[in-house]
Design an enzyme around this catalytic site. Structure first.
Site, PDB file in Angstrom:
ATOM      1  N   PHE A 243       0.822  -1.206   0.000  1.00  0.00           N
ATOM      2  CA  PHE A 243       0.000   0.000   0.000  1.00  0.00           C
ATOM      3  C   PHE A 243       0.862   1.265   0.000  1.00  0.00           C
ATOM      4  O   PHE A 243       0.445   2.313   0.474  1.00  0.00           O
ATOM      5  CB  PHE A 243      -0.959  -0.004   1.200  1.00  0.00           C
ATOM      6  N   ILE A 469       1.992  -7.044  -6.163  1.00  0.00           N
ATOM      7  CA  ILE A 469       1.676  -6.522  -4.829  1.00  0.00           C
ATOM      8  C   ILE A 469       0.244  -6.872  -4.420  1.00  0.00           C
ATOM      9  O   ILE A 469      -0.285  -6.316  -3.463  1.00  0.00           O
ATOM     10  CB  ILE A 469       1.902  -4.999  -4.757  1.00  0.00           C
ATOM     11  N   ARG A 648      -9.665   1.372 -20.247  1.00  0.00           N
ATOM     12  CA  ARG A 648      -9.720  -0.062 -20.521  1.00  0.00           C
ATOM     13  C   ARG A 648      -9.559  -0.848 -19.224  1.00  0.00           C
ATOM     14  O   ARG A 648      -8.636  -0.607 -18.450  1.00  0.00           O
ATOM     15  CB  ARG A 648      -8.623  -0.450 -21.504  1.00  0.00           C
ATOM     16  N   ILE A 649     -10.468  -1.758 -18.982  1.00  0.00           N
ATOM     17  CA  ILE A 649     -10.383  -2.655 -17.839  1.00  0.00           C
ATOM     18  C   ILE A 649      -9.791  -3.968 -18.341  1.00  0.00           C
ATOM     19  O   ILE A 649     -10.409  -4.669 -19.143  1.00  0.00           O
ATOM     20  CB  ILE A 649     -11.775  -2.897 -17.210  1.00  0.00           C
ATOM     21  N   THR A 654     -10.200  -8.870 -11.381  1.00  0.00           N
ATOM     22  CA  THR A 654      -9.181  -8.199 -10.572  1.00  0.00           C
ATOM     23  C   THR A 654      -9.532  -6.730 -10.359  1.00  0.00           C
ATOM     24  O   THR A 654      -9.269  -6.169  -9.293  1.00  0.00           O
ATOM     25  CB  THR A 654      -7.795  -8.323 -11.220  1.00  0.00           C
ATOM     26  N   GLU A 725      -5.930   2.696  -6.786  1.00  0.00           N
ATOM     27  CA  GLU A 725      -6.101   3.677  -5.711  1.00  0.00           C
ATOM     28  C   GLU A 725      -7.396   4.486  -5.846  1.00  0.00           C
ATOM     29  O   GLU A 725      -7.813   5.153  -4.892  1.00  0.00           O
ATOM     30  CB  GLU A 725      -4.891   4.606  -5.680  1.00  0.00           C
TER      31      GLU A 725
END
Length: 761
Positions: A243, A469, A648-649, A654, A725
């Site tokens: 984070f 991460i 774009r995803i 996820t 974020e």
């Protein structure tokens, strides 16, 4: 599809399960402190009991007498290493063992090394110190704080965003608002503890450490150890939460590496949960002032945002959220300023949505308060001030779907059922409140490199030193390669988290998917170009003589526009190759020309906003329902809805996970998290998971994530905006606004706890 794996819409990738899911859930995934090392010794840190003063003596004799102790590093033992350099690769410039001055609580004073962890712990407990203690300065309002301007004292803020004559516009506005807001110190608390394992082989050093920036770590530790970076290897195959805390290196790494060289043993140092609060970075506390003026139709004519941010005595770290908040709406005149308040605390650092989470809280709460003053619905107030050009330099947004996000989220949430009057909605003893806020995050992209290999049987290898991460970068990069090279994700092998691989940028600022996927895309295009060029020149195949640019590669077959085709294996045979390997360097617009060279040196070069022709942000809208018990004043969040537009995803599974996690963290930011500081001695009080409050399953009810389709060809070749974020920006403001709607009490200081609502009845 399920709620956790939504059906892809336009410009959205399939919800492919994580390629490393089985390894993680079965415990086969190796984190840094899991790596097997022969003849391993264990290190334990000794830290200070004061926050300001001098160390007079450190008594190591009892510690040295513990059976199994190999040695101890303390003051006077680290002349071979240089202090760290403050910056992206190191969160502080403090070399804790280079001088006996204490700058903050929990400062490193020694490293005890023993054959077993238990012996090292016992010996560390027996280290004692005498201090010449001084009265520390603990918080933003404490006596002894030094206040300096961020402009002129930090590299990041060269100018304060401003336009027009704010003072005149504010004075002339028929409706005005001004208030102070505060956000607390917060700590990252990843489940995986901070650790360093240092192994020497002759003059070469290998470091296993959870890192969001392996090339940055390599460069930084090499400088401290005064050695060539090519002789340092950093591995971080998996990161169990960071984070932001595992982006910059801490002073611990070089100390452990030096001890391993001095004592001739590999050493592993796993930092305790309590020491993680003082030997790594954290989110800086802020005090902010917002002023806003508007005409009676709701158009904002003046906006000012000023912040004061906690920092250490030794470094000038800046949060700097004004760079985002001043571009949120069509304000008219704008003024802004940031001051750094230097205290006897360790240097803060990046924590998920570092500038936006605290600063957008102030802005979006102020938007709600101004809407009430104007007698407007908060959503309509934002609609009136929506803009397709940012107000500071007038740049057009590459895409901006703020209001479509509001429309989608409001409909799913049932905003139309809200009675706007405070304290007007009730269910027995429970007061009901509804609030909303805008989510925003800048679209970052950085220079990156990758190596991709395509084999004749359709197998693909992707190599890049990016970092897993928890966001799923292994999966989305594999999807990009599979999609472009016409194969299945299962046939893609991906290697990450190793400085032996081509460098990738720091995994921070939500840039990794955009940067890495753009680079993998480039490498795949280079592979296809080489294959197609060879195939059309080869004799005796159906594609001979075709134009290379009309060929495509789909489902293991090379296709021409007229329907001619050739299986991939035959295409490789025709080309006389068994595999094709291509290395790609992605240098996005608005980064220095030498960005890739800097990347090899451990420096990430993000695209500079001032050099972009357009403003680039991802946006969202969040709606929250709170329930507050009129008798006990406890606060509950039964449901939250967020709608987001982020280009774009790559993978709806996820992405959904990231956005849902962000919303939950937003609840935590609003209601739970605060690192409590004892004002008398500037020491953290609640430095463990028992006392540092975070939401648990019982605190989270319904969390709905909506991902709007959005196409933005300006942001980067992959069209990805980044959303890791985005999801936790604005949530704290939406909850604060809902709390006001439920109770009629404005809480402008986080976290919102029941003691701030004692007047509720």
């Amino acid at each position: 599809m399920s709620a956790a794996a939504p059906e892809p819409q336009t410009n959205q990738g399939k919800p492919v399960p994580r390629v490393d899911a089985r390894l993680k859930v079965t415990g086969a995934a190796r984190y840094a402190a899991d790596e097997p090392v022969n003849n391993l010794a264990h290190g334990v840190l000794v830290t200070s009991d004061i926050a300001r003063g001098e160390v007079k003596t450190v008594d190591l004799e009892q510690a040295r007498g513990v059976p199994g102790v190999i040695g101890i590093l303390s003051y006077g033992d680290v002349a071979e290493i240089a202090p760290p350099e403050f910056g992206n690769a190191s969160y502080t410039s403090l070399g804790p063992l280079h001088e006996k001055k204490i700058w903050h609580d929990g400062q490193i004073m020694a490293l005890v090394v023993a054959n077993t962890l238990e012996a090292a712990q016992e010996a560390a407990f027996k280290v004692t110190a005498e201090y010449d203690a001084q009265t520390p300065t603990a918080s933003l309002d404490s006596d002894g704080a030094e206040v300096i301007e961020a402009k002129g004292n930090t590299e990041r803020i060269k100018e304060y965003p401003a336009v027009g004559d704010f003072a005149a516009a504010f004075a002339a506005a028929p409706v005005t608002f001004e208030a102070e807001f505060r956000t607390p110190t917060q700590h990252h608390n990843p489940i995986e503890l901070f650790s360093t394992t240092a192994v020497w082989s002759g003059e070469e050093l290998t470091i296993y450490e959870p890192s969001q920036n392996v090339y940055g770590f390599r460069s930084a530790v090499a400088k401290q150890l005064k050695m060539d970076a090519s002789k340092v290897r950093v591995l971080s195959h998996y990161v169990g939460g960071g984070f932001g805390s595992k982006g910059p290196m801490t002073p611990r790494t070089a100390i452990v590496a030096l001890a391993a060289r001095k004592f001739g043993r590999p050493i592993r140092c796993v930092v305790t949960r309590q020491q993680g609060f003082t030997t790594a970075s954290y989110r800086a506390a802020t005090r902010q002032q917002v002023k806003m003026g508007a005409d009676r139709d709701g158009k904002i004519t003046a906006f000012s945002h000023e912040g004061w941010e906690l920092c250490s005595r030794v470094d000038n770290y800046v949060v700097g959220g004004i760079e985002t908040t001043t571009k949120m709406y069509g304000y008219g005149a704008v003024a802004s300023k940031v001051s750094i308040v230097k205290l006897d605390r360790q240097t803060p650092g990046y924590m998920r949505s570092p500038p936006e989470l605290p600063y957008v809280f102030a802005l979006e709460t102020a938007m709600d308060e101004m809407a009430e003053k104007l007698g407007m619905d908060p959503v309509e107030f934002r609609r009136v001030n929506d803009t397709m050009k940012e107000p500071i330099k007038g740049k057009p947004f590459s895409s901006r779907a703020v209001m479509p996000c509001y429309d989608a989220a409001a409909k799913a949430f049932g905003w139309s059922s809200r009675n706007p009057a405070p304290k007007s909605m009730r269910d027995g003893d429970w007061l009901i409140g509804m609030g909303c806020a805008t989510a925003i995050y800048p679209t970052n992209v950085a220079a990156s490199t990758a190596r991709v290999t395509l084999h004749a049987d359709g197998r693909v290898r992707v190599q890049t030193a990016t970092h897993e991460i928890g966001t799923g970068v292994r999966t989305v990069a594999s999807q990009m390669a599979a999609e472009e090279l016409g194969t299945e994700v299962e046939k893609v092998e991906i290697e990450v988290g190793d400085t032996m691989l081509p460098p990738a940028p720091v995994s921070g600022g939500s840039n990794s998917t955009a940067s890495v996927c753009s680079t993998v895309l480039m490498a795949c295009n280079q592979i296809k170009a080489k294959l197609f060029e060879a195939v059309v020149k080869a004799e005796g195949n159906p594609l001979q003589g075709k134009a290379p640019d009309e060929l495509t590669l789909e489902n293991g077959v090379v296709l021409a526009g007229d329907g001619a085709s050739l299986p991939l294996g035959d295409a490789f045979a025709a080309a006389g190759k068994a595999s094709i390997e291509e290395y790609a360097e992605f240098t996005p617009n608005a980064v220095p020309k030498d960005a890739v060279k800097k990347l090899y040196d451990g420096k990430t070069s993000m695209a500079e906003e001032d050099k972009r022709e357009k403003a680039m942000f991802a946006f969202g809208a969040e709606f929250v329902e709170v329930r507050i018990n009129a008798r006990t004043h406890e606060i509950r969040v039964p449901r939250i809805v967020g709608a987001f537009a982020a280009g774009r995803i790559m993978n709806t599974r996820t992405a959904h996970s990231q956005l849902m996690g962000g919303l939950i963290w937003g609840i935590s930011s609003a209601l739970h998290e605060e690192t409590e500081v004892d004002e008398r001695n500037a020491r953290y009080v609640n430095r463990d998971l028992a006392e540092y409050l975070m939401p648990v399953n019982a605190d989270i009810k319904s969390v709905e994530v909506i991902m709007l389709p959005e196409v933005d060809t300006d942001v980067n070749p992959a069209g990805v905006k980044g959303l890791g974020e985005l999801g936790n920006v604005g949530t704290n403001a939406a909850i604060a606004n809902a709390v006001y709607h439920a109770t009629g009490i404005r809480v402008r200081e986080l976290p919102i706890r029941l003691e701030k609502l004692l007047a509720v009845s």
